[in-house]
Write a protein that holds these residues in place. Sequence first.
Motif, PDB file in Angstrom:
ATOM      1  N   UNK A 163       0.816  -1.219   0.000  1.00  9.33           N
ATOM      2  CA  UNK A 163       0.000   0.000   0.000  1.00  9.33           C
ATOM      3  C   UNK A 163       0.852   1.273   0.000  1.00  9.33           C
ATOM      4  N   UNK A 164       2.150   1.117   0.237  1.00 10.09           N
ATOM      5  CA  UNK A 164       3.023   2.295   0.272  1.00 10.09           C
ATOM      6  C   UNK A 164       3.579   2.594  -1.102  1.00 10.09           C
ATOM      7  N   UNK A 165       4.022   3.818  -1.275  1.00 11.58           N
ATOM      8  CA  UNK A 165       4.673   4.201  -2.517  1.00 11.58           C
ATOM      9  C   UNK A 165       5.980   3.444  -2.674  1.00 11.58           C
ATOM     10  N   UNK A 166       6.354   3.196  -3.899  1.00 11.16           N
ATOM     11  CA  UNK A 166       7.648   2.573  -4.153  1.00 11.16           C
ATOM     12  C   UNK A 166       8.734   3.595  -3.877  1.00 11.16           C
ATOM     13  N   UNK A 167       9.716   3.187  -3.103  1.00 12.97           N
ATOM     14  CA  UNK A 167      10.812   4.083  -2.755  1.00 12.97           C
ATOM     15  C   UNK A 167      12.025   3.738  -3.591  1.00 12.97           C
ATOM     16  N   UNK A 168      12.620   4.748  -4.178  1.00 12.89           N
ATOM     17  CA  UNK A 168      13.838   4.550  -4.959  1.00 12.89           C
ATOM     18  C   UNK A 168      15.035   4.910  -4.083  1.00 12.89           C
ATOM     19  N   UNK A 169      15.788   3.896  -3.690  1.00 16.93           N
ATOM     20  CA  UNK A 169      16.975   4.087  -2.858  1.00 16.93           C
ATOM     21  C   UNK A 169      18.166   4.378  -3.749  1.00 16.93           C
ATOM     22  N   UNK A 170      18.909   5.423  -3.435  1.00 19.75           N
ATOM     23  CA  UNK A 170      20.082   5.818  -4.228  1.00 19.75           C
ATOM     24  C   UNK A 170      21.345   5.426  -3.457  1.00 19.75           C
ATOM     25  N   UNK A 171      22.013   4.348  -3.859  1.00 24.14           N
ATOM     26  CA  UNK A 171      23.213   3.912  -3.129  1.00 24.14           C
ATOM     27  C   UNK A 171      24.371   4.888  -3.261  1.00 24.14           C
ATOM     28  N   UNK A 172      25.146   4.955  -2.205  1.00 20.25           N
ATOM     29  CA  UNK A 172      26.324   5.803  -2.153  1.00 20.25           C
ATOM     30  C   UNK A 172      27.444   5.170  -2.983  1.00 20.25           C
ATOM     31  N   UNK A 173      28.315   6.009  -3.505  1.00 17.49           N
ATOM     32  CA  UNK A 173      29.542   5.529  -4.137  1.00 17.49           C
ATOM     33  C   UNK A 173      30.652   5.548  -3.103  1.00 17.49           C
ATOM     34  N   UNK A 174      31.410   4.468  -3.021  1.00 24.09           N
ATOM     35  CA  UNK A 174      32.525   4.406  -2.075  1.00 24.09           C
ATOM     36  C   UNK A 174      33.793   4.884  -2.747  1.00 24.09           C
ATOM     37  N   UNK A 175      34.630   5.590  -1.993  1.00 24.72           N
ATOM     38  CA  UNK A 175      35.893   6.104  -2.517  1.00 24.72           C
ATOM     39  C   UNK A 175      36.805   4.945  -2.895  1.00 24.72           C
ATOM     40  N   UNK A 176      37.522   5.111  -3.983  1.00 21.10           N
ATOM     41  CA  UNK A 176      38.514   4.119  -4.407  1.00 21.10           C
ATOM     42  C   UNK A 176      39.822   4.419  -3.689  1.00 21.10           C
ATOM     43  N   UNK A 177      40.396   3.429  -3.084  1.00 20.04           N
ATOM     44  CA  UNK A 177      41.674   3.632  -2.392  1.00 20.04           C
ATOM     45  C   UNK A 177      41.491   4.228  -1.017  1.00 20.04           C
ATOM     46  N   UNK A 178      42.567   4.278  -0.291  1.00 21.63           N
ATOM     47  CA  UNK A 178      42.565   4.800   1.082  1.00 21.63           C
ATOM     48  C   UNK A 178      42.783   6.315   1.063  1.00 21.63           C
ATOM     49  N   UNK A 179      42.148   7.028   1.987  1.00 31.29           N
ATOM     50  CA  UNK A 179      42.402   8.464   2.097  1.00 31.29           C
ATOM     51  C   UNK A 179      43.863   8.716   2.485  1.00 31.29           C
ATOM     52  N   UNK A 180      44.380   9.854   2.074  1.00 31.41           N
ATOM     53  CA  UNK A 180      45.770  10.192   2.385  1.00 31.41           C
ATOM     54  C   UNK A 180      45.808  11.430   3.271  1.00 31.41           C
ATOM     55  N   UNK A 181      46.851  11.537   4.055  1.00 32.63           N
ATOM     56  CA  UNK A 181      47.010  12.714   4.913  1.00 32.63           C
ATOM     57  C   UNK A 181      46.985  13.979   4.069  1.00 32.63           C
ATOM     58  N   UNK A 182      46.258  14.978   4.551  1.00 34.61           N
ATOM     59  CA  UNK A 182      46.152  16.247   3.842  1.00 34.61           C
ATOM     60  C   UNK A 182      45.061  16.285   2.788  1.00 34.61           C
ATOM     61  N   UNK A 183      44.401  15.154   2.530  1.00 37.81           N
ATOM     62  CA  UNK A 183      43.335  15.107   1.540  1.00 37.81           C
ATOM     63  C   UNK A 183      42.154  15.955   2.003  1.00 37.81           C
ATOM     64  N   UNK A 184      41.606  16.755   1.106  1.00 35.92           N
ATOM     65  CA  UNK A 184      40.434  17.579   1.416  1.00 35.92           C
ATOM     66  C   UNK A 184      39.213  16.689   1.566  1.00 35.92           C
ATOM     67  N   UNK A 185      38.417  16.965   2.605  1.00 35.81           N
ATOM     68  CA  UNK A 185      37.214  16.188   2.888  1.00 35.81           C
ATOM     69  C   UNK A 185      36.089  17.114   3.339  1.00 35.81           C
ATOM     70  N   UNK A 186      34.869  16.606   3.230  1.00 38.39           N
ATOM     71  CA  UNK A 186      33.681  17.340   3.661  1.00 38.39           C
ATOM     72  C   UNK A 186      32.841  16.388   4.507  1.00 38.39           C
ATOM     73  N   UNK A 187      32.390  16.865   5.657  1.00 37.04           N
ATOM     74  CA  UNK A 187      31.463  16.097   6.494  1.00 37.04           C
ATOM     75  C   UNK A 187      30.064  16.639   6.250  1.00 37.04           C
ATOM     76  N   UNK A 188      29.124  15.726   6.007  1.00 35.51           N
ATOM     77  CA  UNK A 188      27.724  16.087   5.834  1.00 35.51           C
ATOM     78  C   UNK A 188      26.994  15.708   7.107  1.00 35.51           C
ATOM     79  N   UNK A 189      26.335  16.681   7.712  1.00 35.43           N
ATOM     80  CA  UNK A 189      25.635  16.439   8.966  1.00 35.43           C
ATOM     81  C   UNK A 189      24.366  17.270   8.998  1.00 35.43           C
TER      82      UNK A 189
END
Length: 185
Positions: A81-107
Motif C-alpha cells: 500500500x506504500x509508494x515505491x521508494x527509490x533508494x540511491x546507493x552511495x559511491x565508495x571512494x577508491x583507495x585509502x584516504x591520504x594525509x592532507x586530503x580535502x574532505x567534507x562532512x555532511x551532517x
Amino acid sequence: AVATMSPSIVRIYTSGKEDAKFLALGVVLTPSGIIATDASALGEAGDAVAELPGGAHARVFVDRRDAASGLAFLHATTTSSELTIEWKPVGLAAGKPVLGQSVVALSGRSALRLGVGVVTESDVSGGAAILILGTSIAGANITAGSSLIDETGALIGISTGISRGASPSAFVSADALLTKKEDKK
C-alpha cells in the motif's frame, strides 16, 4: 561533491508515530534499501524510520550491529500500500584516504550542514582492526552517522560512537562497509 552524495543520505528517527525524535544520519548502501548508521545512536532499538531527501519515509529494521566499527546495518521494508521508494546507493571512494586530503562532512538534524577540512591522521584507533580517520573538522559540526566524503562525493567514512570515542572529529573508514555492501548486491 555534495550534490552527488546528498541523495544517498537519510535521517533516522525513532519509530514512534508521535513525537519521533532524530537519532542519526544514515547512508544508503544498496538499491534495496540497506542503510549504514551509527549503532550507538540507535541504542537497543530494533527498528526506526528513515526519511529520504525527498521527504518519503520507510520503516527500517536493524539487520546487524558491528561492535568493532560501531556501525548498524538496517534494512528497509515497505508494504504494497506504500509508494515505491527509490533508494540511491552511495559511491565508495577508491583507495585509502591520504594525509592532507580535502574532505567534507555532511551532517545536520533537519537541514544539511557541511564541515570542511582535511584528513589529519590515518589511524587514531591505536591499531584496532577498524581504520579510524582523524580530520580537522570541528567535532561540533559532526552528527551521529555523519558522512565523510572526498572531492568527488564518494564516501570515505561514517561518524560512529567508536570513532568519536577516539576523537570527536574522527570517522570509521568506509572500508568497514565493503563486506556488507558486497553481501547485499
